[in-house]
Design a protein around this motif. Structure first.
Motif, PDB file in Angstrom:
ATOM      1  N   VAL A 176      17.896   5.712  -8.134  1.00 39.08           N
ATOM      2  CA  VAL A 176      19.069   5.793  -8.981  1.00 39.08           C
ATOM      3  C   VAL A 176      18.619   5.744 -10.438  1.00 39.08           C
ATOM      4  O   VAL A 176      17.774   4.924 -10.819  1.00 39.08           O
ATOM      5  N   TRP A 227      20.094  10.198  -7.217  1.00 41.00           N
ATOM      6  CA  TRP A 227      21.388   9.831  -7.748  1.00 41.00           C
ATOM      7  C   TRP A 227      21.260   9.569  -9.255  1.00 41.00           C
ATOM      8  O   TRP A 227      20.353   8.877  -9.697  1.00 41.00           O
ATOM      9  N   LEU A 273      21.286   1.377  -2.106  1.00 45.26           N
ATOM     10  CA  LEU A 273      20.658   1.910  -3.312  1.00 45.26           C
ATOM     11  C   LEU A 273      20.484   0.768  -4.317  1.00 45.26           C
ATOM     12  O   LEU A 273      21.099  -0.296  -4.205  1.00 45.26           O
ATOM     13  N   LEU A 308      26.210  -0.166  -5.509  1.00 43.23           N
ATOM     14  CA  LEU A 308      25.019   0.579  -5.103  1.00 43.23           C
ATOM     15  C   LEU A 308      24.378  -0.066  -3.871  1.00 43.23           C
ATOM     16  O   LEU A 308      23.869   0.653  -2.970  1.00 43.23           O
ATOM     17  N   ARG A 328      19.271   0.199  -8.814  1.00 45.28           N
ATOM     18  CA  ARG A 328      19.031   0.910 -10.066  1.00 45.28           C
ATOM     19  C   ARG A 328      17.559   1.198 -10.314  1.00 45.28           C
ATOM     20  O   ARG A 328      17.240   2.032 -11.156  1.00 45.28           O
TER      21      ARG A 328
END
Length: 351
Positions: free
Chosen positions: A236, A195, A230, A225, A232
């Motif tokens: 991602v 992503w 998910l 997220l 960061r």
């Protein structure tokens, strides 16, 4: 009308042949006068005894004298009138001394460029902070050529690795945004992620910390997220279209986007994501090169650099418009389905 000879002589313009002609013309007149005088003496001698003849001669002499006097007066009057006429005509033709001086000075003054009045330099003062307004929004404020580094060509940017690209962005001076920035905001996250989230440009907090999506908008993005399992720093990668903060958080100009886009293109090429989520109207319009509204771009799958793109609202907008959070969640669900269709692996087996 020809001027009389006496007038020409008065101005020193009488030619010599005129004077000689006048002398030559006077000689016959003198001779004729002499002959007439001899005849008159003869007649007077012949008829001196006749009183009537003497009376007629005296009368004729008086009339002749009066005629000569009248002719002389008329000639003098005509000469005076001709002289006055010549003087008046000369004054009309010859400009005055002041007029001649103005005619001479006019071209000289026309050739001299007018110098603008010197304006006093404004006093030095402390300007307001960058957040209040962008003092160079309406005019290009390019740095001097000697102070600006040579901008790399986009073709050379496409050959850089992560470290070289990061250094290039940190030292970038390709547009005017470098003049007011505190830090460049390169990107953060997993460089091998499936992503890739792309926003518009850094804000005040991002400019201070050098990281995208911090503050309240960043916290909301992290929660979004997390709902998809998910994070960061796991599967991602987050970046922006513009790497420097526009003063006053204004929208970036088209030339700023064009100069900064090669960096984003190289980031996409290095990450090789399976899905891109465009956060906000400006990011979506920049990536897709369109002027369409975000409402018309939502709910469909687009493409950028060969990668599927899903459009949704910016987290900062969702903080001001809570009802649109449901629409944003629908966009994230479409993004997850698109990612799975592109070969994405569920989060419990994520790399």
């Amino acid at each position: 009308m020809a001027l009389h000879e006496s007038v020409l002589e008065e101005f020193g313009l009488a030619p010599l042949w005129v004077r000689r002609g006048m002398s030559a013309a006077q000689e016959p007149v003198g001779e004729a006068g002499g002959e007439q005088g001899a005849d008159a003496l003869a007649n007077q001698k012949a008829h001196r005894d006749d009183p009537r003849v003497a009376a007629r001669e005296a009368s004729s002499a008086a009339l002749a004298q009066d005629g000569r006097d009248d002719a002389q007066i008329a000639m003098q009057t005509g000469e005076a009138r001709q002289a006055d006429s010549a003087q008046i005509q000369g004054e009309r033709l010859a400009p005055s001394a002041q007029e001649q001086q103005r005619r001479v000075q006019a071209p000289v003054e026309a050739r001299q460029p007018s110098q603008p009045p010197r304006t006093p330099e404004p006093p030095a003062f402390d300007g307001p902070p960058d957040d209040d307004f962008a003092w160079f929004d309406d005019q290009p404020a390019h740095a001097p050529a000697e102070a600006r580094r040579e901008a790399p060509e986009p073709s050379s940017i496409q050959t850089l690795d992560w470290d070289a690209l990061s250094e290039q962005v940190a030292a970038c001076e390709r547009c005017r945004l470098c003049e007011k920035r505190t830090n460049t905001v390169f990107g953060v996250g997993d460089r091998n992620a499936d992503w890739m989230l792309i926003g518009e440009a850094p804000g005040e907090n991002e400019d201070r910390l050098g990281e995208p999506f911090v503050g309240q908008a960043g916290k909301l993005l992290d929660n979004m997220l997390r709902s998809l399992m998910l994070a960061r720093d796991s599967n991602v990668y987050i970046a922006n279209v513009i790497k420097c903060r526009p003063p006053g958080n204004r929208n970036p100009e088209p030339d700023e986007v064009a100069r900064c886009e090669p960096y984003l293109q190289r980031q996409v090429a290095l990450v090789k994501p399976k899905l891109i989520v465009a956060l906000g109207r400006f990011a979506a319009q920049s990536l897709l090169r369109t002027e369409a509204s975000i409402s018309s771009l939502r709910g469909r799958v687009h493409e950028y650099e060969g990668v599927p793109v899903i459009v949704t609202y910016h987290p900062a907008y969702l903080l001001r418009s809570l009802p649109d959070k449901a629409k944003a969640w629908a966009d994230l669900c479409l993004a997850r389905d698109t990612w799975l269709a592109a070969g994405g692996v569920p989060s419990n087996a994520a790399k």
